[in-house]
Scaffold this active site. Structure first.
Site, PDB file in Angstrom:
ATOM      1  N   ASN A 244      43.645  39.955  35.889  1.00 56.39           N
ATOM      2  CA  ASN A 244      44.936  39.379  36.272  1.00 56.39           C
ATOM      3  C   ASN A 244      45.446  40.141  37.488  1.00 56.39           C
ATOM      4  O   ASN A 244      45.818  41.307  37.379  1.00 56.39           O
ATOM      5  CB  ASN A 244      45.917  39.510  35.090  1.00 56.39           C
ATOM      6  CG  ASN A 244      47.336  39.116  35.465  1.00 56.39           C
ATOM      7  OD1 ASN A 244      47.572  38.539  36.527  1.00 56.39           O
ATOM      8  ND2 ASN A 244      48.288  39.444  34.596  1.00 56.39           N
ATOM      9  N   TRP A 245      45.436  39.465  38.631  1.00 52.18           N
ATOM     10  CA  TRP A 245      45.837  40.160  39.869  1.00 52.18           C
ATOM     11  C   TRP A 245      47.344  40.257  40.029  1.00 52.18           C
ATOM     12  O   TRP A 245      47.835  40.891  40.959  1.00 52.18           O
ATOM     13  CB  TRP A 245      45.243  39.416  41.084  1.00 52.18           C
ATOM     14  CG  TRP A 245      43.766  39.626  41.238  1.00 52.18           C
ATOM     15  CD1 TRP A 245      42.958  40.438  40.470  1.00 52.18           C
ATOM     16  CD2 TRP A 245      42.907  39.035  42.221  1.00 52.18           C
ATOM     17  NE1 TRP A 245      41.661  40.376  40.929  1.00 52.18           N
ATOM     18  CE2 TRP A 245      41.609  39.529  41.994  1.00 52.18           C
ATOM     19  CE3 TRP A 245      43.122  38.142  43.265  1.00 52.18           C
ATOM     20  CZ2 TRP A 245      40.522  39.137  42.792  1.00 52.18           C
ATOM     21  CZ3 TRP A 245      42.048  37.753  44.054  1.00 52.18           C
ATOM     22  CH2 TRP A 245      40.757  38.260  43.812  1.00 52.18           C
ATOM     23  N   LYS A 246      48.108  39.589  39.180  1.00 52.69           N
ATOM     24  CA  LYS A 246      49.580  39.594  39.295  1.00 52.69           C
ATOM     25  C   LYS A 246      49.978  39.207  40.722  1.00 52.69           C
ATOM     26  O   LYS A 246      49.295  38.404  41.328  1.00 52.69           O
ATOM     27  CB  LYS A 246      50.129  40.947  38.853  1.00 52.69           C
ATOM     28  CG  LYS A 246      49.561  41.346  37.469  1.00 52.69           C
ATOM     29  CD  LYS A 246      50.244  42.495  36.824  1.00 52.69           C
ATOM     30  CE  LYS A 246      49.610  42.720  35.436  1.00 52.69           C
ATOM     31  NZ  LYS A 246      50.250  43.770  34.672  1.00 52.69           N
TER      32      LYS A 246
ATOM     33  N   HIS B   8      52.570  35.678  29.638  1.00 57.68           N
ATOM     34  CA  HIS B   8      52.385  37.098  29.965  1.00 57.68           C
ATOM     35  C   HIS B   8      53.719  37.812  29.781  1.00 57.68           C
ATOM     36  O   HIS B   8      54.777  37.239  30.066  1.00 57.68           O
ATOM     37  CB  HIS B   8      51.880  37.242  31.402  1.00 57.68           C
ATOM     38  CG  HIS B   8      51.441  38.651  31.688  1.00 57.68           C
ATOM     39  ND1 HIS B   8      52.334  39.645  31.983  1.00 57.68           N
ATOM     40  CD2 HIS B   8      50.219  39.230  31.674  1.00 57.68           C
ATOM     41  CE1 HIS B   8      51.670  40.789  32.152  1.00 57.68           C
ATOM     42  NE2 HIS B   8      50.389  40.564  31.970  1.00 57.68           N
TER      43      HIS B   8
ATOM     44  N   GLU C 286      55.252  39.879  31.451  1.00 60.16           N
ATOM     45  CA  GLU C 286      56.113  39.938  32.644  1.00 60.16           C
ATOM     46  C   GLU C 286      56.858  38.617  32.853  1.00 60.16           C
ATOM     47  O   GLU C 286      57.959  38.600  33.393  1.00 60.16           O
ATOM     48  CB  GLU C 286      55.262  40.324  33.868  1.00 60.16           C
ATOM     49  CG  GLU C 286      54.854  41.800  33.792  1.00 60.16           C
ATOM     50  CD  GLU C 286      53.523  42.131  34.434  1.00 60.16           C
ATOM     51  OE1 GLU C 286      53.009  41.332  35.235  1.00 60.16           O
ATOM     52  OE2 GLU C 286      52.979  43.220  34.110  1.00 60.16           O
TER      53      GLU C 286
ATOM     54  N   GLU D 103      48.489  41.979  24.378  1.00 62.84           N
ATOM     55  CA  GLU D 103      48.838  42.970  25.396  1.00 62.84           C
ATOM     56  C   GLU D 103      50.123  43.689  24.986  1.00 62.84           C
ATOM     57  O   GLU D 103      51.223  43.191  25.261  1.00 62.84           O
ATOM     58  CB  GLU D 103      49.055  42.280  26.747  1.00 62.84           C
ATOM     59  CG  GLU D 103      47.835  41.573  27.284  1.00 62.84           C
ATOM     60  CD  GLU D 103      47.881  41.439  28.803  1.00 62.84           C
ATOM     61  OE1 GLU D 103      46.920  41.868  29.446  1.00 62.84           O
ATOM     62  OE2 GLU D 103      48.887  40.948  29.340  1.00 62.84           O
TER      63      GLU D 103
ATOM     64  N   GLY E  90      50.177  48.768  32.555  1.00 61.95           N
ATOM     65  CA  GLY E  90      50.494  49.487  33.787  1.00 61.95           C
ATOM     66  C   GLY E  90      50.989  50.900  33.577  1.00 61.95           C
ATOM     67  O   GLY E  90      51.534  51.517  34.493  1.00 61.95           O
TER      68      GLY E  90
ATOM     69  N   SER F 194      46.201  48.652  30.506  1.00 64.22           N
ATOM     70  CA  SER F 194      45.593  49.862  31.068  1.00 64.22           C
ATOM     71  C   SER F 194      44.107  50.027  30.750  1.00 64.22           C
ATOM     72  O   SER F 194      43.626  51.143  30.576  1.00 64.22           O
ATOM     73  CB  SER F 194      46.358  51.113  30.616  1.00 64.22           C
ATOM     74  OG  SER F 194      47.693  51.085  31.101  1.00 64.22           O
TER      75      SER F 194
ATOM     76  N   GLY G 119      44.534  44.344  34.444  1.00 64.53           N
ATOM     77  CA  GLY G 119      45.433  44.236  35.585  1.00 64.53           C
ATOM     78  C   GLY G 119      44.946  45.113  36.723  1.00 64.53           C
ATOM     79  O   GLY G 119      44.020  44.751  37.461  1.00 64.53           O
ATOM     80  N   GLY G 120      45.548  46.280  36.858  1.00 63.66           N
ATOM     81  CA  GLY G 120      45.284  47.193  37.978  1.00 63.66           C
ATOM     82  C   GLY G 120      43.812  47.393  38.310  1.00 63.66           C
ATOM     83  O   GLY G 120      43.411  47.313  39.480  1.00 63.66           O
TER      84      GLY G 120
HETATM   85  P1  13P Z   1      47.141  46.805  33.512  1.00 63.03           P
HETATM   86  O1  13P Z   1      45.639  46.705  33.254  1.00 63.03           O
HETATM   87  O2  13P Z   1      47.455  47.115  34.943  1.00 63.03           O
HETATM   88  O3  13P Z   1      47.791  47.695  32.527  1.00 63.03           O
HETATM   89  O4  13P Z   1      47.728  45.329  33.274  1.00 63.03           O
HETATM   90  C1  13P Z   1      47.420  44.660  32.108  1.00 63.03           C
HETATM   91  C2  13P Z   1      47.901  43.271  32.211  1.00 63.03           C
HETATM   92  O5  13P Z   1      49.101  43.024  32.215  1.00 63.03           O
HETATM   93  C3  13P Z   1      46.908  42.198  32.321  1.00 63.03           C
HETATM   94  O6  13P Z   1      47.471  40.949  32.148  1.00 63.03           O
END
Ligand code: 13P
Length: 253
Positions: free
Chosen positions: A9-11, A95, A97, A167, A173, A213, A234-235
């Site tokens: 997920n590149w956000k 998600h 967020e 999640e 993050g 993470s 994510g990251g």
């Molecule tokens: P991180 O891997 O950066 O913690 O993000 C997880 C995430 O929200 C994937 O959707």
């Protein structure tokens, strides 16, 4: 048999030039198809077309959100059919967020799940508890509510299309990964809940991913948990240097 799914997920990251670099790097790291797994990348809407064109056919591409409406006067919204028309086949729904910053509640997410399936997309429905909820001992209750309110009323054939992602909000993050014991326990609980809603067959076939993470260091032990069918990253998905080891962990799990 549930194939492991390694999803990124590149956000809200990456301009066109960065996307092209990522695609070129992917082709360098993976000259053949990684065996026995599914790979899915969720770029911002603006990257869907480029990723679909640039990546091998076996990599699934998905959006990070979808309108709850089919079409019409909804300025700024993107429909499921538009996402499918870009060549994408999946979409993240709920998600944390989106729940947190855009006030998406379970009722709205239920409509999005249904419309995504109708539009031919695989919904990745995300659930997760906050740190305060976990500390109060409410984690399972929160997850149960998110699952029930999001999915209840879907038909069996709709439910069969869903991929779930657990999640925990406190792990996203932050560099804090939930322990493999906690993850396995929650995934098992989630599968039981799905069985209660849609029966054992749907539950046994539904992929449940973990996100929060995840790195190349933590992916192997997470992916070896019996109820963990993949990871949503994510990251660490933003660069192949950190994402390729997670893909390889999926192949080996
Ligand atoms: P991180 O891997 O950066 O913690 O993000 C997880 C995430 O929200 C994937 O959707």
């Amino acid at each position: 048999m549930r194939k492991k799914i390694i999803a990124g997920n590149w956000k809200m990251n990456k301009l066109e030039a960065d996307i092209q670099t990522w695609i070129a790097d992917f082709h360098q790291y993976f000259t053949g198809e990684p065996k026995g797994i599914r790979i899915a990348i969720f770029p911002p809407f603006t990257g869907l077309g480029s990723l679909r064109k640039g990546l091998p056919h076996y990599v699934e591409v998905g959006a990070q959100n979808v309108s709850e409406h089919l079409e019409g006067a909804y300025t700024g919204e993107i429909s499921a059919t538009m996402i499918a028309d870009s060549g994408a086949n999946a979409v993240l729904i709920g998600h944390s967020e989106r729940r947190q910053y855009h006030h998406e509640n379970n009722l709205l997410l239920h409509r999005k799940l249904s419309i995504a399936v109708q539009g031919g997309l695989t919904p990745y429905y995300c659930v997760g508890e906050s740190q305060a909820e976990r500390q109060a001992g409410d984690a399972e209750h929160v997850i149960r509510t998110q699952l029930r309110e999001g999915m209840i009323g879907l038909s069996l054939s709709e439910a069969e299309q869903i991929v779930l992602a657990y999640e925990p909000v406190w792990a996203i993050g932050t560099g804090l990964t939930a322990s493999k014991e906690d993850v396995q326990k929650m995934h098992h609980f989630i599968r039981q809940e799905v069985a209660g809603l849609f029966g054992i067959n749907v539950a046994e076939n539904m992929p449940i991913l973990y996100g929060g993470s995840v790195t190349g260091a933590t992916a192997p032990e997470l992916l070896n948990c019996p109820d963990v069918d993949g990871v949503l990253v994510g990251g660490a998905s933003l660069k192949l240097e950190t994402f390729a080891p997670i893909i390889n962990a999926g192949v080996e799990a």
